[in-house]
Motif scaffolding. Structure first.
Motif, mmCIF file in Angstrom:
data_model
loop_
_atom_site.group_PDB
_atom_site.id
_atom_site.type_symbol
_atom_site.label_atom_id
_atom_site.label_comp_id
_atom_site.label_asym_id
_atom_site.label_seq_id
_atom_site.Cartn_x
_atom_site.Cartn_y
_atom_site.Cartn_z
ATOM 1 N N VAL A 232 -56.441 33.537 -15.172
ATOM 2 C CA VAL A 232 -55.004 33.727 -15.327
ATOM 3 C C VAL A 232 -54.563 35.003 -14.612
ATOM 4 O O VAL A 232 -55.141 36.075 -14.809
ATOM 5 N N ALA A 233 -53.544 34.862 -13.773
ATOM 6 C CA ALA A 233 -52.944 35.987 -13.053
ATOM 7 C C ALA A 233 -51.583 36.304 -13.677
ATOM 8 O O ALA A 233 -50.990 35.465 -14.369
ATOM 9 N N TRP B 41 -48.683 20.380 -21.344
ATOM 10 C CA TRP B 41 -49.314 20.169 -22.654
ATOM 11 C C TRP B 41 -50.769 19.734 -22.533
ATOM 12 O O TRP B 41 -51.570 19.971 -23.451
ATOM 13 N N VAL B 42 -51.155 19.119 -21.399
ATOM 14 C CA VAL B 42 -52.554 18.725 -21.202
ATOM 15 C C VAL B 42 -53.426 19.977 -21.183
ATOM 16 O O VAL B 42 -54.458 20.046 -21.860
ATOM 17 N N ILE B 43 -52.997 20.987 -20.420
ATOM 18 C CA ILE B 43 -53.757 22.245 -20.345
ATOM 19 C C ILE B 43 -53.716 22.960 -21.691
ATOM 20 O O ILE B 43 -54.729 23.482 -22.156
ATOM 21 N N ALA B 44 -52.563 22.946 -22.347
ATOM 22 C CA ALA B 44 -52.440 23.594 -23.661
ATOM 23 C C ALA B 44 -53.384 22.957 -24.675
ATOM 24 O O ALA B 44 -54.137 23.658 -25.357
ATOM 25 N N HIS B 45 -53.361 21.636 -24.787
ATOM 26 C CA HIS B 45 -54.235 20.948 -25.741
ATOM 27 C C HIS B 45 -55.706 21.183 -25.404
ATOM 28 O O HIS B 45 -56.525 21.413 -26.293
ATOM 29 N N GLY C 114 -56.174 37.783 -16.732
ATOM 30 C CA GLY C 114 -57.599 38.049 -16.847
ATOM 31 C C GLY C 114 -58.334 37.074 -17.753
ATOM 32 O O GLY C 114 -59.554 37.006 -17.717
ATOM 33 N N SER C 115 -57.587 36.334 -18.567
ATOM 34 C CA SER C 115 -58.249 35.320 -19.398
ATOM 35 C C SER C 115 -58.554 34.097 -18.537
ATOM 36 O O SER C 115 -58.028 33.943 -17.441
ATOM 37 N N VAL C 116 -59.409 33.260 -19.043
ATOM 38 C CA VAL C 116 -59.821 32.072 -18.297
ATOM 39 C C VAL C 116 -59.396 30.828 -19.061
ATOM 40 O O VAL C 116 -59.646 30.707 -20.260
ATOM 41 N N LEU C 117 -58.737 29.908 -18.351
ATOM 42 C CA LEU C 117 -58.375 28.609 -18.915
ATOM 43 C C LEU C 117 -59.224 27.538 -18.253
ATOM 44 O O LEU C 117 -59.548 27.646 -17.064
#
Length: 112
Positions: free
Chosen positions: A44-45, A69-73, A87-90
């Motif tokens: 995440v930037a 919502w696909v990425i959120a779920h 800096g977090s990773v999804l």
């Protein structure tokens, strides 16, 4: 009540009636993280949003930003309005996962 669009998160909801007979959709069961070989990792930037990431990663699908919502779920994000932490990773599911697993007609029937 009409049928939800085939790419809607409400496709996996069912219509319920309250005590007054008003119809509403129940919450769909989310497609949670699965460790799949074609998952992608996104660092995440600053300024990244779920809508922007969906638009980027799901571009071949019509109205890709609407698939936020696909990425959120997939990542257990409960409030999509909260800013993503730089800096977090999804983990982003692949187009194959979206098309063949998340929007699979058999999944819809099994959850109905």
């Amino acid at each position: 009540m009409g049928v939800p669009d085939r790419l809607s998160r409400y496709r996996f909801s069912s219509a319920q009636a309250d005590a007054a007979g008003r119809l509403f959709l129940d919450d769909p069961r989310p497609f949670r993280f699965q460790n799949l070989a074609d998952n992608r990792r996104h660092l995440v930037a600053e300024g990244d949003t779920l809508w922007g990431l969906a638009a980027r990663y799901f571009a071949p699908i019509p109205r890709p930003a609407g698939l936020w919502w696909v990425i959120a779920h997939f990542n257990g994000v409960h409030d999509p309005t909260v800013a993503l932490t730089p800096g977090s990773v999804l983990t982003v599911p692949s187009l194959r996962t979206v098309q063949e697993l998340i929007f699979n007609e058999r999944r819809r029937r099994e959850e109905a």
